[in-house]
Design a protein around this motif. Structure first.
Motif, PDB file in Angstrom:
ATOM      1  N   THR A 169       0.811  -1.170   0.093  1.00 55.54           N
ATOM      2  CA  THR A 169      -0.065   0.054   0.308  1.00 55.54           C
ATOM      3  C   THR A 169       0.784   1.099  -0.080  1.00 55.54           C
ATOM      4  O   THR A 169       1.643   1.452   0.679  1.00 55.54           O
ATOM      5  CB  THR A 169      -1.073  -0.119   1.031  1.00 55.54           C
ATOM      6  OG1 THR A 169      -1.762  -1.189   1.290  1.00 55.54           O
ATOM      7  CG2 THR A 169      -1.855   1.297   1.288  1.00 55.54           C
TER       8      THR A 169
ATOM      9  N   CYS B 208      -4.973   1.260   4.299  1.00 56.67           N
ATOM     10  CA  CYS B 208      -5.097  -0.218   4.125  1.00 56.67           C
ATOM     11  C   CYS B 208      -3.991  -1.082   4.601  1.00 56.67           C
ATOM     12  O   CYS B 208      -2.726  -0.100   4.776  1.00 56.67           O
ATOM     13  CB  CYS B 208      -5.035  -0.583   2.684  1.00 56.67           C
ATOM     14  SG  CYS B 208      -6.888  -0.220   1.710  1.00 56.67           S
TER      15      CYS B 208
ATOM     16  N   CYS C 194      -7.635   3.336  -1.292  1.00 57.03           N
ATOM     17  CA  CYS C 194      -6.225   2.990  -1.135  1.00 57.03           C
ATOM     18  C   CYS C 194      -5.847   2.591  -2.624  1.00 57.03           C
ATOM     19  O   CYS C 194      -6.523   2.045  -3.396  1.00 57.03           O
ATOM     20  CB  CYS C 194      -6.180   1.304  -0.222  1.00 57.03           C
ATOM     21  SG  CYS C 194      -6.672   1.719   1.451  1.00 57.03           S
TER      22      CYS C 194
END
Length: 128
Positions: free
Chosen positions: A44, A49, A118
C-alpha cells in the motif's frame, strides 16, 4: 478398377479433411507461458489499507486463482504478459493492472473501488 480406387481415395481424403475441419472448430486449451505458481507482494502506497501482504497465486491457462479463500481473484494474464484482474473480499475490491515478464518477475499497480480509498503497487516472482 482405377475408378473404384480413385473413389476410395477421394472418400478417404474427404473423411480425413472433415476430421481436420472438425478439430479446427473445437476450442483447444493452450497453456499460457506464464502458467505456474507466483509469489505476489502487495504494498500500500496511499490510504489506510494494511501496509503489505504476500500471497501465492496460481496461474493456469492464463487465469489467476488463490487457494487461501480469504479473497477472490477474477483475473487473466495474456500471452504477452499483460495482467488485468479484480480482487475482492465481501464488498471491498481492487482493480489490478500490470505485466509479467518472461524473466519470471512482474509488477503493476492496484486501486481499491470500495468505500476505503487505497492504492499501491505489486511485485511478482515466479516460484514454479
Amino acid at each position: 478398377m482405377r475408378r473404384a480406387a480413385l473413389a476410395a481415395t477421394t472418400l478417404a481424403l474427404l473423411t480425413a479433411s472433415a476430421g481436420v475441419a472438425d478439430a479446427a472448430k473445437k476450442k483447444v486449451q493452450v497453456p499460457n507461458r506464464y502458467d505456474g505458481t507466483w509469489s505476489i507482494e502487495v504494498v500500500t502506497l496511499d490510504g489506510p489499507c494494511d501496509r503489505a501482504y504476500r500471497y501465492g497465486v496460481q496461474i493456469r491457462r492464463g487465469e489467476a486463482s488463490y487457494a487461501g479463500g480469504e479473497f477472490n481473484i477474477n483475473g487473466r494474464v495474456s500471452q504477452s504478459g499483460a495482467v488485468r484482474a479484480v480482487i475482492s473480499r465481501g464488498n471491498d475490491a481492487a482493480d489490478v493492472v500490470g505485466r509479467l515478464g518472461r524473466s519470471g518477475t512482474g509488477n503493476g499497480t492496484w486501486t481499491t473501488t470500495g468505500l476505503i480509498a487505497c492504492s499501491g503497487r505489486w511485485n511478482a516472482e515466479r516460484r514454479g
